[in-house]
Design a protein around this motif. Structure first.
Motif, PDB file in Angstrom:
ATOM      1  N   ASP A  17      -0.869   0.168 -11.406  1.00 14.32           N
ATOM      2  CA  ASP A  17      -0.392   0.924 -12.567  1.00 14.32           C
ATOM      3  C   ASP A  17      -1.555   1.411 -13.431  1.00 14.32           C
ATOM      4  N   ILE A  18      -2.590   0.583 -13.569  1.00 18.17           N
ATOM      5  CA  ILE A  18      -3.761   0.977 -14.361  1.00 18.17           C
ATOM      6  C   ILE A  18      -4.419   2.209 -13.752  1.00 18.17           C
ATOM      7  N   SER A  19      -4.645   2.184 -12.437  1.00 18.65           N
ATOM      8  CA  SER A  19      -5.263   3.329 -11.763  1.00 18.65           C
ATOM      9  C   SER A  19      -4.379   4.576 -11.860  1.00 18.65           C
ATOM     10  N   THR A  20      -3.070   4.386 -11.686  1.00 15.75           N
ATOM     11  CA  THR A  20      -2.142   5.515 -11.722  1.00 15.75           C
ATOM     12  C   THR A  20      -2.141   6.181 -13.093  1.00 15.75           C
ATOM     13  N   SER A  21      -1.982   5.379 -14.131  1.00 16.28           N
ATOM     14  CA  SER A  21      -1.914   5.920 -15.498  1.00 16.28           C
ATOM     15  C   SER A  21      -3.211   6.614 -15.881  1.00 16.28           C
ATOM     16  N   ALA A  22      -4.329   5.991 -15.537  1.00 13.21           N
ATOM     17  CA  ALA A  22      -5.632   6.567 -15.886  1.00 13.21           C
ATOM     18  C   ALA A  22      -5.844   7.899 -15.175  1.00 13.21           C
ATOM     19  N   ALA A  23      -5.499   7.944 -13.890  1.00 13.18           N
ATOM     20  CA  ALA A  23      -5.705   9.172 -13.110  1.00 13.18           C
ATOM     21  C   ALA A  23      -4.879  10.319 -13.673  1.00 13.18           C
TER      22      ALA A  23
ATOM     23  N   ILE B  93      -5.237  -4.082  -3.459  1.00 14.12           N
ATOM     24  CA  ILE B  93      -4.167  -3.168  -3.038  1.00 14.12           C
ATOM     25  C   ILE B  93      -4.389  -1.792  -3.659  1.00 14.12           C
ATOM     26  N   ALA B  94      -4.749  -1.768  -4.945  1.00 13.46           N
ATOM     27  CA  ALA B  94      -5.039  -0.494  -5.606  1.00 13.46           C
ATOM     28  C   ALA B  94      -6.180   0.225  -4.895  1.00 13.46           C
ATOM     29  N   ASP B  95      -7.174  -0.529  -4.432  1.00 11.66           N
ATOM     30  CA  ASP B  95      -8.304   0.052  -3.705  1.00 11.66           C
ATOM     31  C   ASP B  95      -7.825   0.702  -2.411  1.00 11.66           C
ATOM     32  N   ASN B  96      -6.966   0.018  -1.685  1.00 11.85           N
ATOM     33  CA  ASN B  96      -6.442   0.576  -0.432  1.00 11.85           C
ATOM     34  C   ASN B  96      -5.498   1.750  -0.676  1.00 11.85           C
ATOM     35  N   VAL B  97      -4.726   1.675  -1.756  1.00 14.90           N
ATOM     36  CA  VAL B  97      -3.888   2.822  -2.137  1.00 14.90           C
ATOM     37  C   VAL B  97      -4.778   4.022  -2.440  1.00 14.90           C
ATOM     38  N   GLY B  98      -5.889   3.754  -3.138  1.00 17.03           N
ATOM     39  CA  GLY B  98      -6.808   4.827  -3.518  1.00 17.03           C
ATOM     40  C   GLY B  98      -7.380   5.577  -2.339  1.00 17.03           C
ATOM     41  N   ASP B  99      -7.612   4.859  -1.223  1.00 17.67           N
ATOM     42  CA  ASP B  99      -8.098   5.538  -0.020  1.00 17.67           C
ATOM     43  C   ASP B  99      -7.130   6.636   0.413  1.00 17.67           C
ATOM     44  N   ASN B 100      -5.853   6.399   0.198  1.00 13.92           N
ATOM     45  CA  ASN B 100      -4.836   7.369   0.604  1.00 13.92           C
ATOM     46  C   ASN B 100      -4.683   8.511  -0.397  1.00 13.92           C
TER      47      ASN B 100
ATOM     48  N   ILE C 181       0.835  -1.210   0.000  1.00 11.96           N
ATOM     49  CA  ILE C 181       0.000   0.000   0.000  1.00 11.96           C
ATOM     50  C   ILE C 181       0.867   1.256   0.000  1.00 11.96           C
ATOM     51  N   HIS C 182       1.891   1.261   0.872  1.00 12.70           N
ATOM     52  CA  HIS C 182       2.781   2.428   0.964  1.00 12.70           C
ATOM     53  C   HIS C 182       3.498   2.670  -0.362  1.00 12.70           C
ATOM     54  N   ASP C 183       4.044   1.615  -0.940  1.00 15.59           N
ATOM     55  CA  ASP C 183       4.800   1.759  -2.192  1.00 15.59           C
ATOM     56  C   ASP C 183       3.892   2.245  -3.317  1.00 15.59           C
ATOM     57  N   GLY C 184       2.672   1.708  -3.388  1.00 17.24           N
ATOM     58  CA  GLY C 184       1.737   2.127  -4.433  1.00 17.24           C
ATOM     59  C   GLY C 184       1.345   3.586  -4.282  1.00 17.24           C
ATOM     60  N   ALA C 185       1.093   4.003  -3.044  1.00 20.90           N
ATOM     61  CA  ALA C 185       0.693   5.393  -2.791  1.00 20.90           C
ATOM     62  C   ALA C 185       1.822   6.356  -3.143  1.00 20.90           C
ATOM     63  N   MET C 186       3.025   6.023  -2.731  1.00 17.74           N
ATOM     64  CA  MET C 186       4.155   6.903  -2.989  1.00 17.74           C
ATOM     65  C   MET C 186       4.529   6.930  -4.475  1.00 17.74           C
TER      66      MET C 186
ATOM     67  N   LYS D  73       0.554  -5.100  -8.714  1.00 14.23           N
ATOM     68  CA  LYS D  73       1.217  -3.944  -9.320  1.00 14.23           C
ATOM     69  C   LYS D  73       0.556  -3.518 -10.624  1.00 14.23           C
ATOM     70  N   LYS D  74       0.059  -4.498 -11.387  1.00 14.93           N
ATOM     71  CA  LYS D  74      -0.588  -4.182 -12.660  1.00 14.93           C
ATOM     72  C   LYS D  74      -1.829  -3.322 -12.424  1.00 14.93           C
TER      73      LYS D  74
END
Length: 672
Positions: free
Chosen positions: A543-549, A206-213, A45-50, A539-540
């Motif tokens: 990455d999808i959420s990150t790129s789209a956002a 994990i992407a869902d939990n990253v998204g909360d942050n 979660i931390h790595d995805g958020a950062m 991670k995939k």
């Protein structure tokens, strides 16, 4: 007494807030993270958020540099410098807050396991307090230093412009990220695969939990950082007109006493059984302290109590809007329970009922804001001195946001508690741990909804005060709504929140579709996931959420910045005033409607999951999940982003007022 000393006191209060934040951060770091599995999940979660925040900030820095160059050429290099620092301070606040939140989530779960409710509440709330104190500390230091250095309120507008720009990108980008992940995780995981929420077999979890942050911590923090700075800016610009430098320093003094009240309020948040009561105690305590302090300062600096009345009005309006929001979005209240009951007959009636709740929920907040505006204006001697009346509205906005440190702390607590519950589920912690985290999360859902209501109310008052600053800057005594160019501006302004909402909702839909396809692919091609023998490719999905956002946040952001400048240059200052008025009215209404409808759908689903109307797996539950999915972009993307849209357009108009004065009305003059 020389009132300028309160400028330095304001800076001192900001430094104190940062020190308090540092102490809280250290206290979180000392708490155990738990077992290896908990550390692993927390690390994901931390790595995805950062990673998201790093990529977002790289894109935003390019925007900051380009706009700063344009400001230096078109306005002044001093405004450009303030703009850069406003943006950087907002980014720094988001980074610190995100770091604290991703540290606190796993420690909250482990505290629930080892020590129970009291300690878990303390850790989760401390994580939120770090964000809250960093926001107000950097905000008041930045805008006060800018004013003391440059001595011109027109230059200080650049700092607010920088903060507003970052807020829009952070809210829109974070909102798209979190809802793409949330929708994908729910529709494929819970509905299609029939696995529980936060099940580690779900590739999107994990992407869902990253998204909360990234959405509810960094995005929300940037939103209120911008509101906080914008309210102080309006107090500075209108304070000069009403009381000279004394009006400026009273604005800063009210913000400073609000910081001290927030720090003291943190110590009132204690409780082993009822976290909602503990959080309410902190909120109301800080509000009372802020009211008393602002009254004393009103007499000391301005030698009158009328501005203090306006401050009190702002604080009371903020608290009332929070209560109205809780009523329409809490699972314990009738509106949400009605939505849950309507779910028994399917998704259609669930959607209809949720929309109705959202629409009805606009009435009481709007009436309260309207009464607050009138009382603040006339209580501040507006009947005989218009400048003092408008300053009353500005100081009411500062009053509402004076305890922003506490408000953000309570709001940011929610996603931390939500993440803690997810970690407890993924790490298969004992049932009693999940019971504690579920209770903390349920309270967090309410505090998040109340926080959104507060943000909308503060946006309305702040935008109105900045609107008054704009009319003063372009030398407009009033706006004649019978003029065709003003009517045209009002229609365009009224349309913008709808177009903006459509763009952000479409962005969520597009990103969510990519997420759904990816989760389905992994379930199909990796059968070991459902058997528990293969770890999903988290991670995939991240990455999808990150790129789209990052891709989808550009157009809404450019729209908010470019439109007011174009209207001002083409149709003139009065038409631009009409644009701002139109966007303010429809933007506030749409924001309340969307945020509360989304909150009602979310908690109606949770109410059903608690065993009502058939419970989990029932037809009512399936309808509730659909409603919640529709409500996700309402409450977490489009609705909150509208707060920033109406303020950003007003700040942009204020910053570019010299250009509008000199070149405004090019097209209108040609037509004439």
């Amino acid at each position: 007494m020389d009132s300028s000393i309160f400028g330095y006191i304001a800076i001192g209060s900001g430094i104190l807030a940062l020190l308090f934040s540092f102490i809280k951060f250290n206290s979180i770091s000392k708490v155990s993270e738990g077992n290896d599995r908990m550390k692993e999940i927390s690390g994901f979660i931390h790595d995805g958020a950062m990673a998201y925040l790093g990529r977002q900030n790289k894109a935003i820095i390019i925007f900051l540099v380009v706009v700063a160059v344009l400001l230096a050429v078109a306005i002044s290099w001093q405004t450009a410098v303030c703009f850069i620092f406003g943006g950087l301070f907002s980014m720094l606040a988001g980074y610190v807050g995100m770091t604290a939140a991703t540290k606190a989530n796993v420690r909250t779960a482990n505290s629930a396991r080892e020590s129970g409710m009291g300690k878990a509440l303390d850790v989760a709330f401390s994580g939120g307090a770090v964000m809250g104190m960093v926001v107000v500390g950097l905000g008041i230091i930045g805008i006060t230093v800018a004013y003391l250095v440059f001595k011109q309120e027109t230059i200080v507008t650049g700092f607010s412009f920088g903060a507003s720009s970052i807020a829009l990108f952070a809210r829109v980008g974070g909102g798209i990220y979190t809802k793409a992940a949330d929708v994908g995780a729910d529709l494929v995981g819970k509905v299609e695969a029939g696995i529980p929420e936060d099940d580690p077999r779900n590739p999107a979890v994990i992407a869902d939990n990253v998204g909360d942050n990234v959405g509810d911590v960094a995005g929300m923090g940037a939103d209120l950082f911008e509101s906080y700075v914008g309210s102080i800016l309006s107090g500075i610009t209108l304070g000069v007109l009403a009381f000279g430098s004394d009006g400026v320093f009273y604005s800063l003094a009210v913000a400073a006493v609000g910081i001290l009240a927030s720090i003291l309020g943190v110590f009132f948040v204690k409780g082993n059984k009822n976290p909602q009561k503990a959080l309410n105690m902190g909120t109301f305590s800080s509000a009372i302290i802020a009211i008393i302090g602002s009254g004393i300062l009103s007499k000391m600096i301005l030698n009158k109590f009328s501005p203090f009345i306006a401050v009190t009005v702002g604080i009371v309006v903020g608290l009332l809007i929070g209560q109205f929001t809780e009523y329409f979005t809490s699972g314990d209240k009738k509106p949400v329970q009605k939505v849950a009951k309507e779910s028994e007959t399917g998704s259609s009636t669930n959607i209809i009922s949720g929309l109705a709740v959202g629409m009805k929920s606009t009435a009481l907040p709007i009436i309260t804001i309207a009464i607050g505006i009138i009382v603040a204006y006339f209580a501040s001697n507006g009947a005989s001195n218009g400048s003092e009346g408008l300053y009353g509205i500005a100081i009411a906005a500062i009053g509402m946001l004076s305890t922003c440190g506490m408000t953000i702390a309570v709001d940011a607590y929610g996603p931390i508690a939500d993440n803690a519950g997810g970690i407890a589920e993924m790490c298969e912690l004992p049932e009693e741990v999940r019971t504690i985290t579920d209770k903390l999360d349920a309270v967090g859902n309410t505090t998040a909804a109340v926080g959104k209501g507060f943000a909308i109310g503060s946006a309305a008052l702040t935008a109105l005060a900045l609107f008054a600053s704009f009319t003063a800057a372009v030398k407009l005594d009033g706006i004649n709504v019978t003029k065709p160019e003003v009517i045209a501006g009002m229609f365009i302004g009224g349309m913008l929140p709808f177009l903006f909402s459509a763009l952000t909702m479409e962005a969520v839909g597009t990103a969510a579709n990519d997420m759904i396809q990816e989760v389905r692919r992994q379930f199909k091609e990796m059968p070991g996931i459902m058997e528990g023998t293969t770890q999903p490719d988290y991670k995939k999905c991240v990455d999808i959420s990150t790129s789209a956002a990052l891709r989808q946040m550009v157009i809404p952001g450019v729209l908010a910045v470019v439109t007011p400048v174009l209207i001002g240059i083409l149709l003139g200052a009065e038409s631009l005033g009409g644009l701002l008025a139109g966007s303010l009215v429809t933007g506030v209404l749409m924001a309340i409607f969307m945020s509360n409808a989304g909150g009602a759908w979310d908690n109606a689903k949770k109410y059903i999951e608690d065993g009502h109307h058939g419970g989990k797996g029932s037809e009512a539950h399936k309808a509730g999940v659909v409603g919640d999915t529709v409500g996700d972009p309402f409450k977490d993307t489009s609705g909150p982003s509208l707060n920033i849209l109406i303020k950003l357009m007003t700040v942009v108009s204020l910053v570019f007022a010299p250009l509008v004065l000199e070149y405004g009305g090019v097209l209108l003059n040609l037509v004439k």
